[in-house]
Scaffold this motif. Structure first.
Motif, PDB file in Angstrom:
ATOM      1  N   VAL A 185       1.033  -1.336   0.113  1.00  0.00           N
ATOM      2  CA  VAL A 185       0.027   0.165   0.211  1.00  0.00           C
ATOM      3  C   VAL A 185       0.962   1.230   0.046  1.00  0.00           C
ATOM      4  CG1 VAL A 185      -1.703   1.195   1.422  1.00  0.00           C
ATOM      5  CG2 VAL A 185      -1.593  -1.035   1.563  1.00  0.00           C
ATOM      6  N   HIS A 186       0.434   2.276  -1.552  1.00  0.00           N
ATOM      7  CA  HIS A 186       0.998   3.443  -0.724  1.00  0.00           C
ATOM      8  C   HIS A 186       2.447   3.805  -0.700  1.00  0.00           C
ATOM      9  CE1 HIS A 186       1.272   7.640  -0.922  1.00  0.00           C
ATOM     10  NE2 HIS A 186       0.798   8.583  -0.196  1.00  0.00           N
ATOM     11  N   ALA A 187       3.253   4.341   0.214  1.00  0.00           N
ATOM     12  CA  ALA A 187       4.299   4.254   0.317  1.00  0.00           C
ATOM     13  C   ALA A 187       5.500   2.461  -0.011  1.00  0.00           C
ATOM     14  CB  ALA A 187       5.417   5.348   1.562  1.00  0.00           C
ATOM     15  N   ALA A 188       4.599   1.711   0.705  1.00  0.00           N
ATOM     16  CA  ALA A 188       5.555   0.178   0.456  1.00  0.00           C
ATOM     17  C   ALA A 188       5.975   0.147  -0.981  1.00  0.00           C
ATOM     18  CB  ALA A 188       4.873  -1.270   0.032  1.00  0.00           C
ATOM     19  N   ALA A 189       5.970   1.680  -2.077  1.00  0.00           N
ATOM     20  CA  ALA A 189       6.588   1.205  -3.361  1.00  0.00           C
ATOM     21  C   ALA A 189       8.089   1.602  -3.490  1.00  0.00           C
ATOM     22  CB  ALA A 189       5.974   2.110  -4.105  1.00  0.00           C
ATOM     23  N   ASN A 190       8.242   1.956  -1.950  1.00  0.00           N
ATOM     24  CA  ASN A 190       9.323   2.775  -1.877  1.00  0.00           C
ATOM     25  C   ASN A 190      10.195   2.011  -0.755  1.00  0.00           C
ATOM     26  OD1 ASN A 190      12.115   4.585  -2.351  1.00  0.00           O
ATOM     27  ND2 ASN A 190      10.917   5.731  -0.750  1.00  0.00           N
ATOM     28  N   ALA A 191       9.593   0.865  -1.048  1.00  0.00           N
ATOM     29  CA  ALA A 191      10.378  -0.484   0.473  1.00  0.00           C
ATOM     30  C   ALA A 191      11.415  -1.342  -0.353  1.00  0.00           C
ATOM     31  CB  ALA A 191       9.169  -0.703   0.994  1.00  0.00           C
ATOM     32  N   GLU A 192      12.331  -1.276  -0.108  1.00  0.00           N
ATOM     33  CA  GLU A 192      13.311  -2.927   0.306  1.00  0.00           C
ATOM     34  C   GLU A 192      14.101  -2.263  -1.201  1.00  0.00           C
ATOM     35  OE1 GLU A 192      15.053  -5.649   1.382  1.00  0.00           O
ATOM     36  OE2 GLU A 192      13.449  -4.340   3.678  1.00  0.00           O
ATOM     37  N   PRO A 193      14.355  -1.031  -1.684  1.00  0.00           N
ATOM     38  CA  PRO A 193      15.090  -0.262  -2.756  1.00  0.00           C
ATOM     39  C   PRO A 193      16.439  -1.499  -3.130  1.00  0.00           C
ATOM     40  CG  PRO A 193      16.221   0.927  -0.973  1.00  0.00           C
ATOM     41  CD  PRO A 193      14.348  -0.083  -0.378  1.00  0.00           C
ATOM     42  N   GLY A 194      16.641  -2.630  -1.938  1.00  0.00           N
ATOM     43  CA  GLY A 194      18.196  -2.945  -2.637  1.00  0.00           C
ATOM     44  C   GLY A 194      17.813  -4.606  -2.652  1.00  0.00           C
ATOM     45  N   TRP A 195      16.515  -4.717  -2.507  1.00  0.00           N
ATOM     46  CA  TRP A 195      16.375  -6.306  -2.630  1.00  0.00           C
ATOM     47  C   TRP A 195      15.502  -6.356  -4.558  1.00  0.00           C
ATOM     48  CZ3 TRP A 195      11.624  -8.664   0.255  1.00  0.00           C
ATOM     49  CH2 TRP A 195      11.704 -10.404  -0.047  1.00  0.00           C
ATOM     50  N   PRO A 196      16.012  -7.056  -5.187  1.00  0.00           N
ATOM     51  CA  PRO A 196      15.232  -7.411  -6.405  1.00  0.00           C
ATOM     52  C   PRO A 196      14.028  -8.185  -6.479  1.00  0.00           C
ATOM     53  CG  PRO A 196      17.617  -7.968  -6.567  1.00  0.00           C
ATOM     54  CD  PRO A 196      17.822  -7.773  -4.727  1.00  0.00           C
ATOM     55  N   PHE A 197      14.349  -9.086  -5.345  1.00  0.00           N
ATOM     56  CA  PHE A 197      13.366  -9.925  -5.900  1.00  0.00           C
ATOM     57  C   PHE A 197      11.370  -9.021  -5.639  1.00  0.00           C
ATOM     58  CE2 PHE A 197       9.682 -12.705  -3.779  1.00  0.00           C
ATOM     59  CZ  PHE A 197       9.679 -13.394  -4.300  1.00  0.00           C
ATOM     60  N   TYR A 198      11.570  -8.329  -4.645  1.00  0.00           N
ATOM     61  CA  TYR A 198      10.817  -7.269  -4.182  1.00  0.00           C
ATOM     62  C   TYR A 198      10.662  -6.917  -5.303  1.00  0.00           C
ATOM     63  CZ  TYR A 198       7.763  -4.227  -1.764  1.00  0.00           C
ATOM     64  OH  TYR A 198       6.397  -3.714  -0.973  1.00  0.00           O
ATOM     65  N   GLY A 199      11.352  -5.876  -5.975  1.00  0.00           N
ATOM     66  CA  GLY A 199      11.437  -5.634  -7.178  1.00  0.00           C
ATOM     67  C   GLY A 199      10.897  -6.032  -8.598  1.00  0.00           C
ATOM     68  N   GLU A 200      11.099  -7.473  -8.688  1.00  0.00           N
ATOM     69  CA  GLU A 200      10.406  -8.615  -9.266  1.00  0.00           C
ATOM     70  C   GLU A 200       8.789  -8.129  -9.827  1.00  0.00           C
ATOM     71  OE1 GLU A 200      11.647 -12.313  -9.066  1.00  0.00           O
ATOM     72  OE2 GLU A 200      14.209 -10.817  -9.766  1.00  0.00           O
ATOM     73  N   LEU A 201       8.693  -8.449  -7.751  1.00  0.00           N
ATOM     74  CA  LEU A 201       6.973  -8.501  -7.768  1.00  0.00           C
ATOM     75  C   LEU A 201       6.202  -7.042  -7.589  1.00  0.00           C
ATOM     76  CD1 LEU A 201       7.313  -9.827  -4.164  1.00  0.00           C
ATOM     77  CD2 LEU A 201       6.574 -10.930  -6.139  1.00  0.00           C
ATOM     78  N   LEU A 202       6.492  -5.793  -7.436  1.00  0.00           N
ATOM     79  CA  LEU A 202       5.644  -4.432  -7.567  1.00  0.00           C
ATOM     80  C   LEU A 202       6.278  -4.333  -9.205  1.00  0.00           C
ATOM     81  CD1 LEU A 202       5.759  -2.264  -6.131  1.00  0.00           C
ATOM     82  CD2 LEU A 202       7.229  -1.276  -5.607  1.00  0.00           C
ATOM     83  N   GLY A 203       7.089  -4.665 -10.112  1.00  0.00           N
ATOM     84  CA  GLY A 203       7.247  -4.713 -11.521  1.00  0.00           C
ATOM     85  C   GLY A 203       7.869  -2.786 -11.977  1.00  0.00           C
ATOM     86  N   THR A 204       8.207  -1.960 -10.889  1.00  0.00           N
ATOM     87  CA  THR A 204       8.496  -0.714 -11.239  1.00  0.00           C
ATOM     88  C   THR A 204       9.044   0.042  -9.766  1.00  0.00           C
ATOM     89  OG1 THR A 204       8.464   1.087 -12.020  1.00  0.00           O
ATOM     90  CG2 THR A 204       5.954   0.417 -10.829  1.00  0.00           C
TER      91      THR A 204
END
Length: 220
Positions: free
Chosen positions: A89-108
């Motif tokens: 939710v919301h600023a969770a788009a700015n969470a875990e910037p160094g974790w590639p797996f989370y970036g894959e889940l978010l998609g951006t």
């Protein structure tokens, strides 16, 4: 028995939204109304295989920065790959910037936002449980997050998009997704960029948006 808990995680290591307490209450209340047990925590020690095994869904509420430990990341990734559901939710788009797996889940990734202001949301999916209750054109006030790459290009299913002609400062043009979901890595991931203000979490429409997201992530 299937997992029946919802874990709402609120830890921040960067900017902390004033709306987090209201958001945590709303998510816990909506989860319980959906028939789940629910608790909110900012303790990274909650992310263990044993605790997550009891979760029908996990919600990251405006988490910012590196909010998990290495063992916690391992446990959360295993949870998702094992079929778990994750709601951001919301600023969770700015969470875990160094974790590639989370970036894959978010998609951006989060790029920035203009000042808080009213605008118009277009509903793209009128059947999804998180959006079926909404009007086709929904007036809303938020920060209108921009992203580092077009979310749709990562293959996510877009549910809501912003109408940039109705506010100032948008950077995506005619295709500006705000909420999306997809089945990914064996699990389910749902994101909504909305939810900056405390008042958001008192809105029946937004609370129903969150409840539908929880039900979808939990495969209910």
């Amino acid at each position: 028995m299937p997992p029946s808990d919802v874990l709402v995680y609120t830890r921040t290591a960067g900017y902390r939204h004033d709306s987090i307490p209201a958001g945590a209450r709303a998510l816990v209340e909506q989860a319980r109304q959906c028939g789940f047990e629910a608790e909110a925590t900012d303790d990274p020690g909650a992310f263990t295989d044993e605790r997550l095994a009891r979760c029908a869904a996990v919600a990251l509420l405006s988490t910012t920065g590196e909010v998990l430990t290495d063992p916690g990341r391992t446990a959360l990734e295993a949870y998702v790959r094992g079929g778990g559901g994750l709601l951001a939710v919301h600023a969770a788009a700015n969470a875990e910037p160094g974790w590639p797996f989370y970036g894959e889940l978010l998609g951006t990734r989060f790029a920035g936002h203009p000042p808080l202001q009213p605008g118009l949301v277009h509903v793209e999916d009128t059947a999804h449980p998180a959006t079926a209750h909404l009007p086709a054109r929904w007036d809303w006030t938020d920060e209108w997050y921009d992203f580092t790459s077009p979310p749709r290009e990562s293959g996510v299913h877009v549910l809501l998009r912003a109408d940039e002609s109705t506010y100032t400062g948008g950077t995506h043009g005619v295709d500006h997704p705000l909420s999306w979901c997809h089945d990914k890595a064996g699990g389910r991931f749902f994101f909504t960029a909305l939810g900056h203000t405390s008042e958001s979490y008192a809105s029946p429409d937004f609370r129903a948006h969150l409840a539908g997201a929880l039900r979808w992530a939990a495969r209910r």
